[in-house]
Design an enzyme around this catalytic site. Sequence first.
Site, PDB file in Angstrom:
ATOM      1  N   HIS A  39     -18.397  57.987  42.979  1.00 43.94           N
ATOM      2  CA  HIS A  39     -18.212  58.194  41.546  1.00 43.94           C
ATOM      3  C   HIS A  39     -18.843  57.087  40.706  1.00 43.94           C
ATOM      4  CE1 HIS A  39     -15.024  60.939  43.129  1.00 43.94           C
ATOM      5  NE2 HIS A  39     -15.526  61.694  42.181  1.00 43.94           N
TER       6      HIS A  39
ATOM      7  N   ASP B 193     -10.997  66.758  39.944  1.00 45.07           N
ATOM      8  CA  ASP B 193     -10.146  65.719  40.534  1.00 45.07           C
ATOM      9  C   ASP B 193      -9.894  64.552  39.591  1.00 45.07           C
ATOM     10  OD1 ASP B 193     -12.517  63.853  40.906  1.00 45.07           O
ATOM     11  OD2 ASP B 193     -13.086  65.468  42.277  1.00 45.07           O
TER      12      ASP B 193
ATOM     13  N   ASP C 297     -20.790  66.945  38.535  1.00 46.53           N
ATOM     14  CA  ASP C 297     -19.994  66.529  39.693  1.00 46.53           C
ATOM     15  C   ASP C 297     -19.581  67.777  40.444  1.00 46.53           C
ATOM     16  OD1 ASP C 297     -18.458  65.162  41.497  1.00 46.53           O
ATOM     17  OD2 ASP C 297     -16.797  64.791  40.129  1.00 46.53           O
TER      18      ASP C 297
END
Length: 560
Positions: free
Chosen positions: A310, A332, A411
């Site tokens: 990330h 998430d 993402d």
Amino acid sequence: MIEPTVTMPPKEVRRAPARRPDPPRRTVRFPVLAVVFVCAACGLVYELELVALASYLIGDSVTQASVVLSVMVFAMGVGSLLAKALRCRAAVGFGLVEAGLALVGGTSAMVLYAAFAWFGESRYVLVAFSLAIGVLIGAEIPLLMSLIQRGDRSGRSGRKASLGEQDDAAGTVADLFAADYVGALVGGLAFPFLLLPWLGQLTGALVTGAVNTVAGGGLVLWVFRRDLTSRSRALLVAVNVAVLAVLATATVLVDDFEQAARRAVYGERVRVAVHTELQEVVVTGGPEGPPDLFLDGRLRVAGEDEHRYHEALVHPAMNGAHARVLIVGGGDGMAAREALRYPGVRSVTVVELDPGVVRLARTDPALAALNAQAFRDPRVRVVHADAFRWLRGLRGATERLQERYDVVISDLPDPGITPSTKLYAQEFYGLVAQVLTPAGRFAVHAGSVTDRPRTYWTVDATLRAAGFATRPYSASGRPPGFAAGPDRADRAAGTGRGPGDWGFLLAVPGSRPPVLGLAPDVPRLRSLAEDTLEAAARRAERHRGAEPPPSTLVHPRYGG
């Protein structure tokens, strides 16, 4: 004058029986058509079960659907030929075929999942079940035709078939296929709208097998009981009772089986396992360590090293204006966590298709701690929508309001997983370009540079075809031997390993490649620095080969 009077009544008496409908034929035909309808619905459910479960376990739904359907159609032809050997004993043959189909089809999902969970390989099992089910389905119609023709012959009581009766035989074939096609329609609609949401894949297949058993066995033992010897009748009763007993036992034990298989796939420390409307979500890990998040069996967040992924995804894109951030995927909350670390960020919009993932990331204590309670930040807005459709609707609003995003972060799962392929297409990147500011930056997760170089460079070519200039770079994942996120590449093969790196692309509108660096106000990072970014860019460039063509909606270029 007298002769017509004498001869006409006998003619009318002889012709009258030929005009009456044939009761035996009617008695046989309607139950047969009803069973054809039911069996066709069950057969299509078996096919869809295999396609859905194979796509979940193996990935690349296009490939798995092609394998299952092509193998089944071929096997159906083989089954039709093999049915010739059973025509002399069509009743007992059909009963045994339906019992075998119910047993094989009903247990197919459970066996396929068991092969994946304990042996790590399910491709060969998938092909074997496709062959077996196809052969059994292919034998149904020829055997039923033999039974109906036998009923027709008994109804004619030895008379030679008239032209009308021959036409009626052709109509019988048409009726059989019509019932078969309509049954397939009902089965195809029942699978996604009834069986999956109410029963799930494993129980749904078992219940379908039970229905198949009752329909096929009931037809033979009731309608065609006179075609059976006492020994054949006892055999069919025993076989059908045994099949129902197996299916009932498996249904009772399905929950225990799922738990055992889940432990075999995810390990002993399964904390949460839920089925949302779209996928299975599993959280593993103990109280002493960070959690791992799996979506449909694929590792999306590896708690011990997710910061490597990330940080590399988000922070290079923040080197510039970053007041308004759009995250595509990221349910998430980890990418939002990294973006929110910048004080200059005014809003973060997360577009996530599955509300269940966001709900779990918001409420599960371990996941919420890992994402630093990102979804409780007032700057975060969550949109539950298909990103492609949402961006198309947003395009008109941004044209009117002149609002654009400074940063867009993709993402998403690996582009080799087919459901996400359209979000790696040139058309999608064109939509992103329309919502970016002229100086905006776009970061894309593009899969592993070393393990799947063609996929990675296809993403690069697709971005450039959409009008972006790109800079490739990568980040190291866990050492070999551990499952690395966000997607496990080799877990389905049983190695328990994932890619050794994550590949990213930083893109900007225009023809000049962006500068790969960090913003002046970058927060303290655990794994990323200016020198590591330069090394990451050089590492990615070493794997550049011949330029592949871009991927579009009508010509996707990504494989599983």
